[in-house]
Enzyme design. Structure first.
Site, short mmCIF file in Angstrom:
data_model
loop_
_atom_site.label_atom_id
_atom_site.label_comp_id
_atom_site.label_asym_id
_atom_site.label_seq_id
_atom_site.Cartn_x
_atom_site.Cartn_y
_atom_site.Cartn_z
CB CYS A 13 1.55 2.91 9.89
SG CYS A 13 0.57 1.42 9.70
N GLY A 52 0.80 -1.22 0.00
CA GLY A 52 0.00 0.00 0.00
C GLY A 52 0.83 1.27 0.00
CD GLN A 72 -7.81 0.94 7.57
OE1 GLN A 72 -8.59 0.06 7.90
NE2 GLN A 72 -6.51 0.86 7.79
CB SER A 120 -2.56 -2.08 1.69
OG SER A 120 -1.77 -3.08 2.29
CB ALA A 121 -3.24 -7.32 -0.67
#
Length: 381
Positions: free
Chosen positions: A323, A89, A190, A207-208
């Site tokens: 993060c 991501g 999200q 993002s997977a």
């Protein structure tokens, strides 16, 4: 749609995830979906070759890659030739920003003050941060002013906030950006697989690992007509990409029912925490929000102490700015909103979290907060 091994597999039942305690941090990473595991194993048997070559094994890998691209594009509301797979991501965001900068010959990025740290880092020191409301929603008047500058390369606005869950007015923001001739990047990490995706974007990143796919796979959709040059190529991990696409389809098909279930659980958390924990602030929009995220801040509590206590009680939650760092610095999101930043807890649910898990958490939380306050020398709250 025909696809590679695993892409057409039915969604299995609610298999339990091997874990210690209850995992409440799916906003960071969701446990690998069973369909992703099955698809990876099947694709690894046939998709191990370089899809850029011309021999038989490479052509089979290319077929798997193309089918995965078509599957993911369909879920995201894009054309297959608009979709690019990236190395995660954050890499998708960096490619979006740098690719537009190269194509448009401009540097300045306008973004909301509550964007994910990956967007803020990619935007760099000359970015313009647009303020947000107490619930975390971007100020559209300020955004309109910011994008009307000849120096602006692009604007960035998340579909919904990763810390408090507040949904952003992307469609209106997209109209403002289009009127200024500025492309809009939407970080939908999200929302993908959980909620309806916004419209009007020029670039969309995800993002997977947020939807139950493997880590190291990201998606970047770039609408035709958007000025963008791919800044670098990422090697295609075909089995991982196939697994990402398979799990994306699975969660998309189950999204309506699963989102309703999680929305009800988060409603229960919001109500119960406010009623049972003194001096607590439940933050973010209570209505226009993602189904799976709830954040609250406890006055007179050290966040790290509370997280460790919850971990010992069997609950893995997040705190601080997601993060941003491995230390609990005050959240830039909460600070921008003007809400309490101390004693912050983010709970984010996934498909294997049960009603019983949530109610056990709500039972142990109040005494743990009280104990943390007592340890800090604050009694009687």
């Amino acid at each position: 749609m025909c696809g590679p091994p695993g892409l057409g597999s039915p969604r299995p039942g609610r298999d339990s995830v091997a874990r210690v305690g209850v995992y409440f941090d799916s906003a960071t990473a969701t446990p690998l979906h069973p369909v992703a595991r099955q698809a990876f194993q099947a694709a690894a048997e046939e998709g191990w070759a370089d899809p850029g070559k011309l021999y038989t094994q490479a052509r089979r890998a290319r077929q798997l890659l193309d089918a995965a691209r078509a599957t993911a594009a369909e879920v995201l509301g894009a054309r297959p030739d608009e979709l690019h797979f990236t190395a995660g991501g954050a890499d998708a965001v960096r490619q979006a920003v740098e690719g537009v900068r190269r194509a448009r010959g401009r540097r300045v990025v306008v973004h909301s003050a509550v964007e994910h740290s990956a967007v803020i880092r990619a935007a760099g020191p000359d970015a313009v941060a647009v303020p947000v409301s107490l619930t975390g929603r971007v100020d559209l008047d300020e955004l309109a002013t910011a994008v009307n500058s000849a120096e602006v390369a692009l604007a960035a606005l998340q579909s919904a906030n990763h810390e408090v869950g507040t949904v952003q007015p992307v469609a209106t923001a997209a109209e403002l950006c289009a009127g200024a001739g500025v492309p809009l990047l939407v970080d939908a990490a999200q929302s993908i697989g959980r909620a309806a995706l916004p419209t009007g974007w020029s670039l969309l990143a995800g993002s997977a690992r947020k939807w139950g796919g493997p880590a190291g796979v990201g998606v970047l959709a770039v609408r035709k007509g958007t000025r963008w040059e791919r800044p670098w190529e990422a090697a295609a991990d075909v089995p991982a990409i196939v697994a990402a696409a398979a799990s994306l389809r699975a969660v998309h098909e189950a999204a309506a029912a699963e989102s309703a279930r999680q929305h009800a659980l988060v409603d229960e958390i919001r109500r119960t925490v406010a009623a049972t924990v003194p001096d607590v602030e439940v933050v973010g929009d209570s209505v226009e929000r993602l189904p799976h995220i709830v954040t609250f801040s406890c006055l007179y509590v050290d966040g790290e102490v509370l997280l460790q206590a919850l971990d010992r009680a069997g609950f893995a939650v997040s705190s601080g700015s997601a993060c941003t760092a491995d230390t609990l610095r005050p959240s830039h999101v909460l600070a921008a909103m003007g809400v309490l930043t101390h004693g912050n807890v983010r709970v984010s649910l996934h498909r294997d979290v049960s009603e019983e898990d949530v109610r056990r958490f709500l039972t142990v939380l109040p005494p743990l907060v009280a104990a943390a306050r007592a340890e800090a020398g604050v009694a009687g709250l």
